[in-house]
Design a protein around this motif. Structure first.
Motif, mmCIF file in Angstrom:
data_model
loop_
_atom_site.group_PDB
_atom_site.id
_atom_site.type_symbol
_atom_site.label_atom_id
_atom_site.label_comp_id
_atom_site.label_asym_id
_atom_site.label_seq_id
_atom_site.Cartn_x
_atom_site.Cartn_y
_atom_site.Cartn_z
ATOM 1 N N THR A 78 0.812 -1.217 0.000
ATOM 2 C CA THR A 78 0.000 0.000 0.000
ATOM 3 C C THR A 78 0.845 1.266 0.000
ATOM 4 O O THR A 78 0.348 2.336 -0.331
ATOM 5 C CB THR A 78 -0.962 0.051 1.202
ATOM 6 O OG1 THR A 78 -0.204 -0.010 2.411
ATOM 7 C CG2 THR A 78 -1.955 -1.101 1.147
ATOM 8 N N LYS A 79 2.132 1.135 0.362
ATOM 9 C CA LYS A 79 2.996 2.327 0.387
ATOM 10 C C LYS A 79 4.442 1.893 0.220
ATOM 11 O O LYS A 79 4.877 0.915 0.830
ATOM 12 C CB LYS A 79 2.818 3.075 1.707
ATOM 13 C CG LYS A 79 3.635 4.342 1.795
ATOM 14 C CD LYS A 79 3.381 5.066 3.105
ATOM 15 C CE LYS A 79 4.230 6.327 3.173
ATOM 16 N NZ LYS A 79 4.107 6.978 4.476
ATOM 17 N N ILE A 80 5.158 2.648 -0.603
ATOM 18 C CA ILE A 80 6.604 2.456 -0.748
ATOM 19 C C ILE A 80 7.243 3.807 -0.478
ATOM 20 O O ILE A 80 7.014 4.767 -1.212
ATOM 21 C CB ILE A 80 6.992 1.979 -2.158
ATOM 22 C CG1 ILE A 80 6.227 0.712 -2.553
ATOM 23 C CG2 ILE A 80 8.503 1.728 -2.233
ATOM 24 C CD1 ILE A 80 6.389 0.321 -4.018
ATOM 25 N N GLY A 81 8.026 3.889 0.581
ATOM 26 C CA GLY A 81 8.749 5.111 0.904
ATOM 27 C C GLY A 81 10.211 4.963 0.530
ATOM 28 O O GLY A 81 10.614 4.001 -0.127
ATOM 29 N N ALA A 82 11.024 5.903 0.963
ATOM 30 C CA ALA A 82 12.457 5.837 0.677
ATOM 31 C C ALA A 82 13.127 4.692 1.435
ATOM 32 O O ALA A 82 14.019 4.025 0.911
ATOM 33 C CB ALA A 82 13.118 7.172 1.037
ATOM 34 N N ALA A 83 12.678 4.464 2.677
ATOM 35 C CA ALA A 83 13.325 3.452 3.505
ATOM 36 C C ALA A 83 12.314 2.600 4.280
ATOM 37 O O ALA A 83 12.628 2.047 5.325
ATOM 38 C CB ALA A 83 14.295 4.128 4.474
ATOM 39 N N SER A 84 11.100 2.491 3.762
ATOM 40 C CA SER A 84 10.104 1.618 4.386
ATOM 41 C C SER A 84 9.016 1.286 3.372
ATOM 42 O O SER A 84 8.886 1.960 2.350
ATOM 43 C CB SER A 84 9.479 2.286 5.620
ATOM 44 O OG SER A 84 8.663 3.370 5.240
ATOM 45 N N LEU A 85 8.281 0.236 3.671
ATOM 46 C CA LEU A 85 7.140 -0.135 2.852
ATOM 47 C C LEU A 85 6.050 -0.638 3.768
ATOM 48 O O LEU A 85 6.323 -1.079 4.884
ATOM 49 C CB LEU A 85 7.514 -1.200 1.822
ATOM 50 C CG LEU A 85 7.971 -2.548 2.378
ATOM 51 C CD1 LEU A 85 7.176 -3.677 1.755
ATOM 52 C CD2 LEU A 85 9.452 -2.716 2.080
ATOM 53 N N THR A 86 4.818 -0.551 3.296
ATOM 54 C CA THR A 86 3.686 -1.063 4.059
ATOM 55 C C THR A 86 3.033 -2.166 3.245
ATOM 56 O O THR A 86 2.725 -1.982 2.072
ATOM 57 C CB THR A 86 2.668 0.048 4.366
ATOM 58 O OG1 THR A 86 3.330 1.104 5.074
ATOM 59 C CG2 THR A 86 1.522 -0.478 5.218
ATOM 60 N N ILE A 87 2.859 -3.298 3.909
ATOM 61 C CA ILE A 87 2.198 -4.452 3.303
ATOM 62 C C ILE A 87 0.850 -4.624 3.990
ATOM 63 O O ILE A 87 0.771 -4.609 5.214
ATOM 64 C CB ILE A 87 3.042 -5.734 3.472
ATOM 65 C CG1 ILE A 87 4.409 -5.569 2.805
ATOM 66 C CG2 ILE A 87 2.300 -6.956 2.909
ATOM 67 C CD1 ILE A 87 5.365 -6.717 3.081
ATOM 68 N N ALA A 88 -0.198 -4.769 3.202
ATOM 69 C CA ALA A 88 -1.533 -5.053 3.730
ATOM 70 C C ALA A 88 -1.852 -6.517 3.485
ATOM 71 O O ALA A 88 -1.298 -7.134 2.567
ATOM 72 C CB ALA A 88 -2.570 -4.159 3.060
ATOM 73 N N TYR A 89 -2.738 -7.066 4.312
ATOM 74 C CA TYR A 89 -3.094 -8.484 4.212
ATOM 75 C C TYR A 89 -4.571 -8.683 4.489
ATOM 76 O O TYR A 89 -5.182 -7.928 5.246
ATOM 77 C CB TYR A 89 -2.395 -9.332 5.277
ATOM 78 C CG TYR A 89 -0.982 -9.049 5.606
ATOM 79 C CD1 TYR A 89 0.037 -9.868 5.105
ATOM 80 C CD2 TYR A 89 -0.631 -8.023 6.473
ATOM 81 C CE1 TYR A 89 1.359 -9.648 5.454
ATOM 82 C CE2 TYR A 89 0.687 -7.794 6.819
ATOM 83 C CZ TYR A 89 1.684 -8.606 6.313
ATOM 84 O OH TYR A 89 2.986 -8.395 6.660
#
Length: 140
Positions: free
Chosen positions: A80-91
């Motif tokens: 759901t989100k890709i940042g410079a140094a993080s990502l968010t995974i939804a399930y």
């Protein structure tokens, strides 16, 4: 596109009430996340995600109880989100007609040698972009 993981249920996953224990759902999410990030990482011999990652945050909504059975449960994962140094995974942990859990995890790529977070590589970003949920845009 969503990553699909078929997760077996174990007898020991149940609590005293006969439901899959709330903590066990986090293990299910971990199994799906590892399958997604490491086994599906791009390229043979690619270093993508191999250097490690850490979980910065979990959010979980328990929608319905899940009881033990022999058939595996399906876990759908997407970005759901890709940042410079993080990502968010939804399930979603579900069967075709029932959703048991909705959740998300913030993952930070980690340089194990330097013992600090690192930026998402171009190769990793390209891989993750394929799994960004419809209608969502990745941060630059």
């Amino acid at each position: 596109m969503r990553h699909i993981y078929s997760c077996p249920l174990r007898w020991s996953d149940m609590d005293a009430f006969g439901h899959v224990n709330n903590v066990v759902f986090l293990r299910y999410l971990e199994e799906a996340r590892i399958d997604f990030m490491f086994r599906l990482a791009p390229g043979n011999g690619s270093p993508s995600f191999a250097g490690g990652s850490v979980v910065a945050r979990h959010e979980i909504d328990y929608v319905r109880p899940l009881v033990h059975r022999h058939e595996p449960v399906t876990i759908e994962s997407w970005v759901t989100k890709i940042g410079a140094a993080s990502l968010t995974i939804a399930y979603e942990i579900k069967d075709p007609d029932v959703t048991y859990v909705r959740a998300s995890t913030v993952v930070v790529p980690f340089n194990l040698e330097a013992q600090r977070p690192r930026r998402i590589s171009a190769e990793e970003r390209a891989f993750l972009q394929e799994y960004v949920d419809d209608g969502m845009t990745a941060a630059a």
